[in-house]
Design an enzyme around this catalytic site. Sequence first.
Site, PDB file in Angstrom:
ATOM      1  N   LYS A  10       0.853  -1.194   0.000  1.00  0.00           N
ATOM      2  CA  LYS A  10       0.000   0.000   0.000  1.00  0.00           C
ATOM      3  C   LYS A  10       0.886   1.240   0.000  1.00  0.00           C
ATOM      4  O   LYS A  10       1.843   1.316   0.794  1.00  0.00           O
ATOM      5  CB  LYS A  10      -0.899   0.013   1.230  1.00  0.00           C
ATOM      6  N   THR A  55      -4.492  -4.863   0.957  1.00  0.00           N
ATOM      7  CA  THR A  55      -3.750  -3.620   1.170  1.00  0.00           C
ATOM      8  C   THR A  55      -4.557  -2.632   2.002  1.00  0.00           C
ATOM      9  O   THR A  55      -3.986  -1.766   2.665  1.00  0.00           O
ATOM     10  CB  THR A  55      -3.335  -2.986  -0.170  1.00  0.00           C
ATOM     11  N   VAL A 202      28.823  21.862  -9.070  1.00  0.00           N
ATOM     12  CA  VAL A 202      27.896  21.157  -8.187  1.00  0.00           C
ATOM     13  C   VAL A 202      28.559  19.900  -7.632  1.00  0.00           C
ATOM     14  O   VAL A 202      28.406  19.567  -6.467  1.00  0.00           O
ATOM     15  CB  VAL A 202      26.591  20.812  -8.939  1.00  0.00           C
ATOM     16  N   HIS A 231      18.218  26.431 -12.158  1.00  0.00           N
ATOM     17  CA  HIS A 231      18.957  27.480 -12.857  1.00  0.00           C
ATOM     18  C   HIS A 231      18.320  28.853 -12.669  1.00  0.00           C
ATOM     19  O   HIS A 231      17.096  28.985 -12.607  1.00  0.00           O
ATOM     20  CB  HIS A 231      19.013  27.166 -14.355  1.00  0.00           C
TER      21      HIS A 231
END
Length: 257
Positions: A10, A55, A202, A231
């Site tokens: 689930k 579920t 980065v 950006h």
Amino acid sequence: MNIAENRYGKSKVRVARIVRRGNSHDFHEMTVAIALEGDFDSSYRDGDNSLVLPTDTMKNTVYALATDAAVEQPESFGKLLAAHFLGHLKHVQCVRIGIDGHLWSRHGAFSFTGGPPHRRIAKVVATRDRVSVESGVAGFLVMKTTGSAFEGFLRDEFTTLPEASDRILATSLDAIWSGEADWDSVTQTVTDTFAGHASKSVQHTLYAIGDAVLEKFQAIQRIRLTMPNKHYLPTKHADVFIPTDEPHGLIEAVLTR
């Protein structure tokens, strides 16, 4: 035909809990995902549901176990859920729990304001032999307006990007680590390192963040970092930018000891 692997469960189970402390309340909200792995081949091959826990029952289990004090930490709540399913379902061999904690900021003893957009996350994988727990943060928006460059990169006939000696650096960072450590302290280390690092790319800042976390928190053995660019494109007007995040660069790495 062989069933090489299978799981079911689930997802997107939303739950919230008030913890009453007399003179104040705490509030915890999270989204839970559950996946069970085990002896379910007959349900696929023969349509035999005799070993299939609905579920919907998994959803109800989340609500019932949220009354436990373990709900105050995503990691402990994930372990509680995993232990419950392994304890009650002998044919299940592995339980995977994913939790996204939605953060609220305290305003007063009984009041809160909407928290930041990032989420506190936990992942628990439990088998009959072992339990592994990972903690982390997802969608952690960080930005600085100076102290970032991108120069000296490889060029080919299709490269049009100009070099930048000073630029805006922004990302929606995901980090997940294995090992127990105070979540607030880890995320503060991420923020402080990002802000103070003289970034050449980065990748350069990602490594600095991972290195700082592993150096400061000895219990953490491994950290995965994902840093997509957000950006801010310069215009012809000084200090005026166009925000965009599509398309974006995507930088990822795993650091270990």
